[in-house]
Design a protein around this motif. Structure first.
Motif, mmCIF file in Angstrom:
data_model
loop_
_atom_site.group_PDB
_atom_site.id
_atom_site.type_symbol
_atom_site.label_atom_id
_atom_site.label_comp_id
_atom_site.label_asym_id
_atom_site.label_seq_id
_atom_site.Cartn_x
_atom_site.Cartn_y
_atom_site.Cartn_z
ATOM 1 N N LEU A 101 53.889 36.025 52.594
ATOM 2 C CA LEU A 101 53.320 36.937 53.588
ATOM 3 C C LEU A 101 52.553 36.163 54.653
ATOM 4 O O LEU A 101 52.684 36.447 55.851
ATOM 5 C CB LEU A 101 52.398 37.945 52.907
ATOM 6 N N LEU A 102 51.776 35.176 54.237
ATOM 7 C CA LEU A 102 51.031 34.362 55.196
ATOM 8 C C LEU A 102 51.972 33.602 56.123
ATOM 9 O O LEU A 102 51.695 33.443 57.324
ATOM 10 C CB LEU A 102 50.111 33.387 54.452
ATOM 11 N N ARG A 158 54.403 32.960 61.423
ATOM 12 C CA ARG A 158 55.571 32.916 62.308
ATOM 13 C C ARG A 158 55.468 33.957 63.411
ATOM 14 O O ARG A 158 56.003 33.776 64.502
ATOM 15 C CB ARG A 158 56.841 33.160 61.487
ATOM 16 N N CYS A 159 54.769 35.046 63.109
ATOM 17 C CA CYS A 159 54.569 36.091 64.111
ATOM 18 C C CYS A 159 53.390 35.771 65.019
ATOM 19 O O CYS A 159 53.050 36.576 65.895
ATOM 20 C CB CYS A 159 54.320 37.434 63.426
ATOM 21 N N ASN A 160 52.758 34.601 64.778
ATOM 22 C CA ASN A 160 51.677 34.117 65.626
ATOM 23 C C ASN A 160 50.431 34.997 65.588
ATOM 24 O O ASN A 160 49.785 35.232 66.602
ATOM 25 C CB ASN A 160 52.154 33.950 67.071
ATOM 26 N N TYR A 161 50.137 35.527 64.393
ATOM 27 C CA TYR A 161 48.880 36.244 64.203
ATOM 28 C C TYR A 161 47.839 35.278 63.668
ATOM 29 O O TYR A 161 48.129 34.422 62.830
ATOM 30 C CB TYR A 161 49.074 37.423 63.247
ATOM 31 N N PHE A 195 42.927 37.809 62.090
ATOM 32 C CA PHE A 195 43.668 39.057 61.917
ATOM 33 C C PHE A 195 44.169 39.193 60.484
ATOM 34 O O PHE A 195 44.078 40.258 59.876
ATOM 35 C CB PHE A 195 44.857 39.096 62.885
ATOM 36 N N THR A 196 44.700 38.115 59.925
ATOM 37 C CA THR A 196 45.246 38.139 58.572
ATOM 38 C C THR A 196 44.200 38.549 57.554
ATOM 39 O O THR A 196 44.503 39.275 56.598
ATOM 40 C CB THR A 196 45.807 36.751 58.202
ATOM 41 N N LYS A 197 42.959 38.119 57.756
ATOM 42 C CA LYS A 197 41.897 38.421 56.799
ATOM 43 C C LYS A 197 41.293 39.808 57.002
ATOM 44 O O LYS A 197 40.859 40.446 56.040
ATOM 45 C CB LYS A 197 40.787 37.366 56.904
ATOM 46 N N SER A 198 41.248 40.284 58.246
ATOM 47 C CA SER A 198 40.533 41.526 58.533
ATOM 48 C C SER A 198 41.422 42.762 58.628
ATOM 49 O O SER A 198 40.944 43.884 58.488
ATOM 50 C CB SER A 198 39.745 41.383 59.842
ATOM 51 N N ALA A 199 42.726 42.595 58.862
ATOM 52 C CA ALA A 199 43.618 43.738 59.075
ATOM 53 C C ALA A 199 43.862 44.500 57.772
ATOM 54 O O ALA A 199 43.899 43.915 56.689
ATOM 55 C CB ALA A 199 44.942 43.268 59.654
ATOM 56 N N ASN A 200 44.030 45.821 57.888
ATOM 57 C CA ASN A 200 44.411 46.599 56.709
ATOM 58 C C ASN A 200 45.913 46.482 56.488
ATOM 59 O O ASN A 200 46.645 45.936 57.319
ATOM 60 C CB ASN A 200 43.966 48.064 56.838
ATOM 61 N N ASP A 201 46.384 47.008 55.368
ATOM 62 C CA ASP A 201 47.798 46.852 55.006
ATOM 63 C C ASP A 201 48.728 47.499 56.022
ATOM 64 O O ASP A 201 49.816 46.979 56.303
ATOM 65 C CB ASP A 201 48.056 47.446 53.619
ATOM 66 N N LEU A 202 48.322 48.636 56.578
ATOM 67 C CA LEU A 202 49.169 49.308 57.567
ATOM 68 C C LEU A 202 49.281 48.467 58.831
ATOM 69 O O LEU A 202 50.368 48.339 59.403
ATOM 70 C CB LEU A 202 48.599 50.683 57.901
ATOM 71 N N GLN A 203 48.183 47.886 59.282
ATOM 72 C CA GLN A 203 48.220 47.034 60.475
ATOM 73 C C GLN A 203 49.110 45.818 60.259
ATOM 74 O O GLN A 203 49.838 45.408 61.159
ATOM 75 C CB GLN A 203 46.797 46.587 60.825
ATOM 76 N N VAL A 204 49.067 45.258 59.051
ATOM 77 C CA VAL A 204 49.913 44.103 58.740
ATOM 78 C C VAL A 204 51.389 44.488 58.813
ATOM 79 O O VAL A 204 52.203 43.790 59.427
ATOM 80 C CB VAL A 204 49.571 43.535 57.351
ATOM 81 N N LEU A 205 51.753 45.626 58.199
ATOM 82 C CA LEU A 205 53.155 46.047 58.188
ATOM 83 C C LEU A 205 53.636 46.442 59.575
ATOM 84 O O LEU A 205 54.769 46.131 59.960
ATOM 85 C CB LEU A 205 53.332 47.207 57.208
ATOM 86 N N ASP A 206 52.800 47.127 60.346
ATOM 87 C CA ASP A 206 53.167 47.470 61.718
ATOM 88 C C ASP A 206 53.329 46.215 62.569
ATOM 89 O O ASP A 206 54.207 46.139 63.433
ATOM 90 C CB ASP A 206 52.107 48.390 62.338
ATOM 91 N N ALA A 207 52.484 45.214 62.315
ATOM 92 C CA ALA A 207 52.578 43.957 63.058
ATOM 93 C C ALA A 207 53.893 43.248 62.740
ATOM 94 O O ALA A 207 54.570 42.742 63.642
ATOM 95 C CB ALA A 207 51.388 43.063 62.712
ATOM 96 N N ILE A 208 54.257 43.215 61.454
ATOM 97 C CA ILE A 208 55.504 42.561 61.049
ATOM 98 C C ILE A 208 56.703 43.295 61.632
ATOM 99 O O ILE A 208 57.657 42.683 62.115
ATOM 100 C CB ILE A 208 55.612 42.501 59.521
ATOM 101 N N ASN A 209 56.653 44.636 61.606
ATOM 102 C CA ASN A 209 57.756 45.432 62.133
ATOM 103 C C ASN A 209 57.930 45.195 63.635
ATOM 104 O O ASN A 209 59.044 44.997 64.122
ATOM 105 C CB ASN A 209 57.515 46.914 61.866
ATOM 106 N N GLY A 210 56.809 45.183 64.367
ATOM 107 C CA GLY A 210 56.883 44.916 65.806
ATOM 108 C C GLY A 210 57.370 43.513 66.096
ATOM 109 O O GLY A 210 58.137 43.290 67.033
#
Length: 262
Positions: free
Chosen positions: A223-224, A229-232, A236-251
């Motif tokens: 996941l990291l 690779r998505c340049n986050y 962001f990786t430490k503070s984002a909730n699970d939904l934000q992480v999945l939306d970020a990956i999808n985008g």
């Protein structure tokens, strides 16, 4: 013996067979569900507002004031059950559970230990002009790619961001693209998250990544790597909730598809 069948009777027979066929299909197409009651392992009192995630079906549910819930599930589906202040558990759906249509699930309370508070070693004078120079300032930069609306964070929060952006553009074996390109089921799950409001509400309040690991069959390291690779940034990786992480990956994946086509 007269074997003649009138057109009317023949039509009725065809209609009956067709009706039974449709009824049978509708029976098979109905989604099965399981019901349960979540209780405190210690007090045996019901737990309300517990989160239930079917990691196979990408569906979510929340227990009511009596601890009851219902969620779409088939045999062998894995349910991730969690609640603030309790240890999360994974349960496999069985035939017995589907037949009985109810099950009591116990959650164990977490034992918390207070962490030490560290005060930054800054001695402030009370004068703004002096104190502003004592506290180090974090400088962050943003990189953008023509044709894409998203920007990429750099600076101290995300060092070497520019190199990673350029590497993503020109690396034909990009880890993110290969990951989802070879796992169409996982990509389908990623898209289905948009359609289940219950699941989105649950993931919006989760930060442990357990649901992500189970749904997509990945571990923390993978996941990291995807987020990198998505340049986050690490922040962001430490503070984002699970939904934000999945939306970020999808985008991120949708943007990579555009880049691959170009």
């Amino acid at each position: 013996m007269n074997n003649y069948i009138s057109p009317t009777n023949l039509g009725m027979r065809y209609f009956t067979v067709f009706f039974l066929f449709i009824f049978t299909l509708s029976g098979f197409s109905q989604e099965t569900s399981v019901k349960g009651t979540i209780i405190n392992d210690n007090t045996l009192l019901p737990i309300w507002n517990a989160n239930i995630v079917n990691t196979n079906k990408v569906r979510g549910a929340i227990s009511d004031s009596k601890g009851n819930f219902e969620i779409n599930a088939d045999v062998n589906d894995i349910l991730l059950i969690s609640c603030l202040g309790f240890q999360s558990i994974e349960i496999k759906v069985t035939n017995d559970w589907i037949k009985s249509q109810n099950s009591r699930i116990k959650l164990t309370e977490k034992a918390y230990a207070l962490e030490e508070i560290v005060i930054p070693p800054y001695t402030l004078t009370g004068y703004l002009e002096v104190d502003a120079k004592l506290i180090p300032e974090r400088e962050n930069y943003w990189y953008s790619i023509a044709g894409l609306t998203k920007r990429y964070e750099g600076g101290e929060n995300s060092p070497n961001a520019f190199n990673r952006v350029m590497g993503s553009l020109f690396n034909p074996a990009d880890a993110l693209y290969n990951f989802f390109g070879k796992r169409p089921k996982e990509l389908k799950k990623l898209r289905e998250i948009r359609s289940d409001e219950n699941l989105r509400n649950i993931l919006q309040n989760k930060y442990d990544r357990q649901a992500i690991y189970l749904m997509f069959g990945i571990n923390e390291k993978e996941l990291l790597e995807i987020l990198e690779r998505c340049n986050y940034s690490e922040a962001f990786t430490k503070s984002a909730n699970d939904l934000q992480v999945l939306d970020a990956i999808n985008g991120c994946y949708e943007e990579y598809k555009i880049l691959k086509k170009k």
